[in-house]
Motif scaffolding. Structure first.
Motif: not given
Length: 393
Positions: A259-260, A262-264, A266-267, A269, A314-316
């Protein structure tokens, strides 16, 4: 360290039914005479008896609900059964448990036959013996004064059963519906090992909670089923135990390498919004030399499933680990001070030796810093100087 909880564990290694639950409750100390008084006050033509039996090589209590052969048992609707429960001589908690059980039975019967719950005709499950089983079991669990009930996987049988609705496959459709969310073990036994009454009581009392991995048994007993096969001891085990629930806190942990980053944010949160007590990440070296992220979250027992679902959404990650933990915290208080027109929260804690720690709330500091055009660190230093001057004065 929290005081241990008093728990009751259902171990349906040979299935479960209403009379098996009553027998198990009698075997671990619920007085027969006390249950008989409750049955006498229900206004149904039935009595409760019990005897000591063996199932296989195990001693067990066999509960018998004896229905008067001269009394014609009416076909009851949900409203009729709820009226009996409402006037039952039991505690409110037992009354609520029994009512919830019959409402759930009405729901699944209605789904199976295309009827609203209030129009369901209770046949087998609305008969006097089922009313005694459900109200007696609810009252008996209340008598034991347990904090929570748990279950081990429940065994179900195969074959067919004859009912008022005709022949049905085992497990009966209502039984399987009632067991949703509860671990089930298939059996080669061609018999009804788990009944709708047993399934609904297990569901309502335990809410599908699996037995904890660590507990201290204090008493156990067996409730006998009606059959005595040569293949196994046909009985239900009940275990009274003490369990330290680790402050009701769990650690959730997942390793993610696809997972990129940059999405951490939002995860994190999403997990915080779902109710995580705390959440953080740190880099880890994973298999094949890949760099990944280890996510860890501190969650309450009640929110573990909700936060686990938020993690999946919200994650892979394809899975996560979790385990109960203990923690010790200092007593803490929160107060507010006024600084340059801003209300700043101050968290204070004090050790057993009297050492006081004060910390301004980060969100309040950053809000004031943005409004004043100051670095957040500068704002914190000024507030801490103000707190120090107040302590000295």
């Amino acid at each position: 360290m929290n005081e241990p909880s008093r728990i009751l564990i259902f171990d349906p290694f040979s299935g479960i039914s209403g009379d098996m639950i009553l027998g198990g409750l009698l075997d671990i100390g619920v007085p027969l005479e006390w249950l008989q008084e409750i049955v006498a006050g229900l206004g149904v033509e039935a009595t409760l008896e019990a005897e000591s039996v063996t199932r296989g090589s195990l001693h067990a209590q066999r509960a018998h609900v004896v229905v008067s052969s001269s009394a014609e048992q009416p076909v009851r609707h949900l409203e009729d059964v709820l009226e009996i429960i409402e006037s039952a001589p039991v505690e409110n908690t037992a009354r609520e448990t029994a009512a919830a059980a019959f409402r759930r039975l009405a729901e699944v019967e209605g789904e199976a036959h295309g009827l609203p719950p209030e129009r369901v005709h209770f046949h087998e499950v609305g008969a006097a013996d089922a009313i005694v089983d459900i109200i007696g079991a609810a009252a008996g669990v209340g008598y034991l004064n347990v904090d929570r009930c748990y279950t081990r996987p429940v065994v179900v049988g195969r074959g067919w059963v004859s009912t008022a609705h005709g022949r049905l496959p085992l497990p009966a459709p209502a039984t399987m519906k009632l067991l949703e969310g509860i671990p089930v073990v298939d059996s080669e036994m061609r018999a009804e090992m788990t009944t709708p009454t047993g399934a609904v009581l297990l569901s309502v009392l335990t809410d599908g909670r699996s037995a904890p991995r660590s507990f201290v048994p204090t008493k156990s007993g067996f409730g006998a089923g009606g059959r005595d096969p040569d293949t196994h001891p046909n009985s239900l085990r009940l275990v009274l135990a003490e369990c330290r629930e680790h402050g009701g806190l769990y650690m959730i942990q997942a390793d993610i390498d696809d997972m990129s980053p940059e999405y951490l944010p939002s995860l994190l949160e999403a997990l915080s919004s779902a109710g995580a007590t705390d959440v953080w990440t740190h880099p880890v070296q994973m298999k094949k030399g890949r760099t990944g992220i280890r996510l860890e979250a501190l969650v309450t027992q009640e929110l573990r499933e909700v936060i686990g679902q938020a993690l999946f959404e919200n994650s892979t990650t394809l899975g996560f680990r979790f385990w109960p933990i203990d923690r010790e915290v200092l007593p803490r208080t929160v107060k507010r001070i006024e600084w340059r027109g801003f209300s700043i929260r101050i968290k204070s804690s004090e050790s057993a030796q009297g050492h006081v720690i004060c910390k301004p709330e980060y969100d309040d500091i950053t809000q004031a810093a943005r409004a004043l055009g100051l670095p957040p660190l500068k704002v914190r230093e000024e507030i801490e100087s103000l707190l120090e001057s107040k302590r000295e004065s």
